[in-house]
Design an enzyme around this catalytic site. Structure first.
Site, short mmCIF file in Angstrom:
data_model
loop_
_atom_site.label_atom_id
_atom_site.label_comp_id
_atom_site.label_asym_id
_atom_site.label_seq_id
_atom_site.Cartn_x
_atom_site.Cartn_y
_atom_site.Cartn_z
N GLU A 50 0.90 -1.26 -0.03
CA GLU A 50 0.03 0.00 0.04
C GLU A 50 0.85 1.25 -0.18
OE1 GLU A 50 -2.45 0.29 3.53
OE2 GLU A 50 -3.04 -2.22 3.24
N ASP A 61 -4.87 7.65 11.44
CA ASP A 61 -3.47 7.37 11.58
C ASP A 61 -2.91 8.10 12.80
OD1 ASP A 61 -3.01 6.05 9.16
OD2 ASP A 61 -3.22 7.81 8.06
#
Length: 268
Positions: A50, A61
């Site tokens: 990814e 995140d």
């Protein structure tokens, strides 16, 4: 449906193991060095990768990837640089599926159909879209399907069974199961809810279910590989680069960790 991605996941299953999927953001540690960093993932043994599209407000995140995104943005990374990194990686590794992990806003600004076309032209296998509600994904899904791109949605331990069925009915490629409630980042424990989430998700779909958020060691990779089709690792790779004395040392550290994790997913 992306046949390359499906083939790689099926091949891992045929070997009675989980696939290793590695993540790194574009533009990190430098715009030109991002492809080298991703190459280190592949050289170490990642089955698929990814490439993150850095975002100024990465809500999923944790601090490690936020730091890398901030470095990438200060480096001046743009969407075209992300696509160029995809192109470089796919050109060097034609059998390795390369996905873009991105929040929806940059894709929407770029234009969904245009982004899908440019990603396909770069050799990309698809997109992971953690914040795009499936109810609003119609235009993207249509463009992605026409171009043979996978669309991976994220499910969480808080997702009810009916919601899981709605999400998995719209996705292709695989389902990204978030192992824990919260943001990305390495953890001492992967999360007891992950196995239950995989079980509930599998009850709604035949798609492979890959688990991310928190895996950082070979032992954790083996633990997750015992019940998941794929093990997704990001923050641990980013941290190796952040801790390195030079970009080259960072690439070597990423390669080393990928090799350890690749061994781990084979010990299910």
């Amino acid at each position: 449906m992306n046949t390359q991605l499906s083939g790689v996941l099926a091949a891992a299953k045929a070997e009675d193991r989980a696939a290793l999927i590695g993540y790194l953001p574009a533009g990190f540690p430098t715009i030109d060095g991002a492809a080298q960093a991703v190459q280190a993932l592949i050289d170490g043994g990642a089955d698929a990768v990814e490439i993150g599209l850095p975002h100024s407000d990465p809500v999923l995140d944790g601090p490690t990837i936020q730091t890398a995104d901030d470095i990438a943005l200060r480096n001046g990374v743009r969407t075209r640089d992300v696509l160029e990194t995809v192109r470089q990686v796919t050109a060097a590794n034609p059998t390795v599926p390369v996905l873009v992990m991105t929040y929806w806003n940059p894709v929407d600004r770029y234009g969904a159909a245009r982004f899908a076309a440019d990603l396909a032209a770069a050799g990309g296998a698809g997109c992971i879209l953690p914040d795009l509600p499936v109810e609003e994904a119609g235009p993207w899904l249509a463009a992605a399907e026409e171009l043979g791109l996978a669309t991976v949605f994220v499910v969480a331990p808080s997702s009810r069974d009916q919601r899981l069925a709605t999400i998995t009915a719209s996705g292709t490629g695989f389902v990204y199961a978030a192992a824990v409630m919260g943001v990305t980042g390495s953890r001492n424990q992967v999360g007891e809810m992950a196995e239950d989430l995989v079980r509930r998700t599998r009850a709604t779909t035949d798609l492979p279910v890959c688990v991310g958020l928190g895996v950082s060691t070979a032992a954790q990779a083996a633990e997750v590989a015992a019940f998941a089709d794929g093990v997704i690792v990001g923050s641990a790779f980013v941290q190796r680069i952040l801790d390195a004395a030079s970009p080259e040392a960072g690439y070597a550290a990423v390669r080393e960790l990928a090799a350890e994790l690749a061994e781990g997913v084979r010990k299910r």
